[in-house]
Design a protein around this motif. Structure first.
Motif, short mmCIF file in Angstrom:
data_model
loop_
_atom_site.label_atom_id
_atom_site.label_comp_id
_atom_site.label_asym_id
_atom_site.label_seq_id
_atom_site.Cartn_x
_atom_site.Cartn_y
_atom_site.Cartn_z
N ILE A 94 8.47 -6.53 2.85
CA ILE A 94 9.60 -6.08 2.04
C ILE A 94 9.36 -4.67 1.52
O ILE A 94 10.23 -3.81 1.61
CB ILE A 94 9.88 -7.05 0.88
CG1 ILE A 94 10.42 -8.38 1.43
CG2 ILE A 94 10.84 -6.45 -0.13
CD1 ILE A 94 10.46 -9.50 0.41
N ARG A 95 8.16 -4.43 0.98
CA ARG A 95 7.84 -3.12 0.40
C ARG A 95 7.57 -2.06 1.46
O ARG A 95 7.76 -0.88 1.20
CB ARG A 95 6.60 -3.23 -0.50
CG ARG A 95 6.82 -4.02 -1.76
CD ARG A 95 5.59 -4.02 -2.67
NE ARG A 95 5.32 -2.66 -3.12
CZ ARG A 95 4.15 -2.05 -2.97
NH1 ARG A 95 3.14 -2.65 -2.39
NH2 ARG A 95 3.97 -0.83 -3.42
N GLY A 96 7.07 -2.47 2.60
CA GLY A 96 6.74 -1.50 3.64
C GLY A 96 5.43 -0.78 3.41
O GLY A 96 5.16 0.21 4.08
N HIS A 97 4.61 -1.25 2.48
CA HIS A 97 3.31 -0.64 2.17
C HIS A 97 2.26 -1.73 2.16
O HIS A 97 2.54 -2.87 1.79
CB HIS A 97 3.30 0.03 0.81
CG HIS A 97 4.25 1.16 0.66
ND1 HIS A 97 4.62 1.98 1.69
CD2 HIS A 97 4.91 1.64 -0.43
CE1 HIS A 97 5.46 2.89 1.24
NE2 HIS A 97 5.66 2.70 -0.04
N ARG A 98 1.03 -1.35 2.50
CA ARG A 98 -0.10 -2.28 2.43
C ARG A 98 -1.06 -1.74 1.39
O ARG A 98 -1.81 -0.79 1.65
CB ARG A 98 -0.76 -2.41 3.79
CG ARG A 98 -1.88 -3.41 3.81
CD ARG A 98 -2.50 -3.51 5.20
NE ARG A 98 -3.64 -4.36 5.15
CZ ARG A 98 -3.68 -5.59 5.64
NH1 ARG A 98 -2.62 -6.09 6.24
NH2 ARG A 98 -4.76 -6.32 5.53
N ASP A 99 -1.03 -2.33 0.18
CA ASP A 99 -1.92 -1.89 -0.89
C ASP A 99 -2.20 -3.04 -1.84
O ASP A 99 -1.79 -4.18 -1.61
CB ASP A 99 -1.34 -0.67 -1.62
CG ASP A 99 0.03 -0.93 -2.24
OD1 ASP A 99 0.47 -2.10 -2.25
OD2 ASP A 99 0.65 0.04 -2.70
N TRP A 100 -2.89 -2.75 -2.94
CA TRP A 100 -3.31 -3.77 -3.88
C TRP A 100 -2.13 -4.42 -4.61
O TRP A 100 -2.25 -5.54 -5.11
CB TRP A 100 -4.29 -3.19 -4.89
CG TRP A 100 -3.70 -2.10 -5.76
CD1 TRP A 100 -3.68 -0.78 -5.48
CD2 TRP A 100 -3.03 -2.27 -7.01
NE1 TRP A 100 -3.03 -0.10 -6.49
CE2 TRP A 100 -2.63 -0.99 -7.44
CE3 TRP A 100 -2.73 -3.36 -7.80
CZ2 TRP A 100 -1.95 -0.79 -8.62
CZ3 TRP A 100 -2.06 -3.17 -8.99
CH2 TRP A 100 -1.68 -1.89 -9.39
N ALA A 136 -6.11 -12.19 -7.64
CA ALA A 136 -5.82 -11.58 -6.34
C ALA A 136 -6.08 -10.09 -6.35
O ALA A 136 -6.61 -9.53 -5.39
CB ALA A 136 -4.37 -11.87 -5.94
N THR A 137 -5.73 -9.42 -7.44
CA THR A 137 -5.97 -7.98 -7.55
C THR A 137 -7.46 -7.69 -7.57
O THR A 137 -7.94 -6.77 -6.89
CB THR A 137 -5.29 -7.40 -8.80
OG1 THR A 137 -3.90 -7.74 -8.76
CG2 THR A 137 -5.46 -5.90 -8.89
#
Length: 146
Positions: A94-100, A136-137
């Protein structure tokens, strides 16, 4: 003076299982379920083995009870892991980003869903959502360190 030492590397065994469900979302969810479910089952196996050794007796009834408990724990933790991995992947898409932030949101949604499914009070759902997001973070940041 003589000097001796040990030189080498220590690696853990690696076992990969590929399950192709036809979609990356399903593949990751099933992978998370199987891996963490196996960890949950192994945890119970270790605890029950310790109990049997500590007490000094083993019976058919205790082995059956241990196997049932292993399946129950494995399914429980596997389900939670599958929900988390699926949520994280969905949020990433959904966000289009892979991050924390995906891990944080996935953990929060998973914590809230698991808490709500267990009929917890509203304040526990919020507390478990915050806890899930924090864990998770933290796990995501620890993965960056290694």
């Amino acid at each position: 003076m003589a000097h001796s030492g040990f030189s080498g590397s220590l690696t853990s065994p690696r076992f990969d299982l590929a399950v192709d469900m036809g979609h990356p979302f399903l593949n990751r969810t099933v992978d998370g379920f199987l891996k963490i479910g196996a960890v949950g089952a192994c945890k119970v196996a270790a605890e029950e083995t310790f109990e049997c050794l500590h007490r000094g007796d083993v019976s058919k009834h205790k082995v059956e009870r241990a196997l049932k408990k292993m399946c129950k724990e494995g399914a429980y933790w596997g389900t939670i892991a599958g929900v988390y991995v699926g949520m994280e992947y969905g949020i990433e898409r959904i966000r289009g980003h892979r991050d924390w932030k995906n891990a944080m949101l996935g953990g929060a949604v998973t914590g809230a869903l698991v808490s709500a499914a267990s009929n917890s009070h509203r304040q526990n759902v919020v507390k478990n959502a915050i806890t899930g997001g924090a864990i998770a973070t933290a796990a995501e940041f620890l993965n960056y360190l290694t």
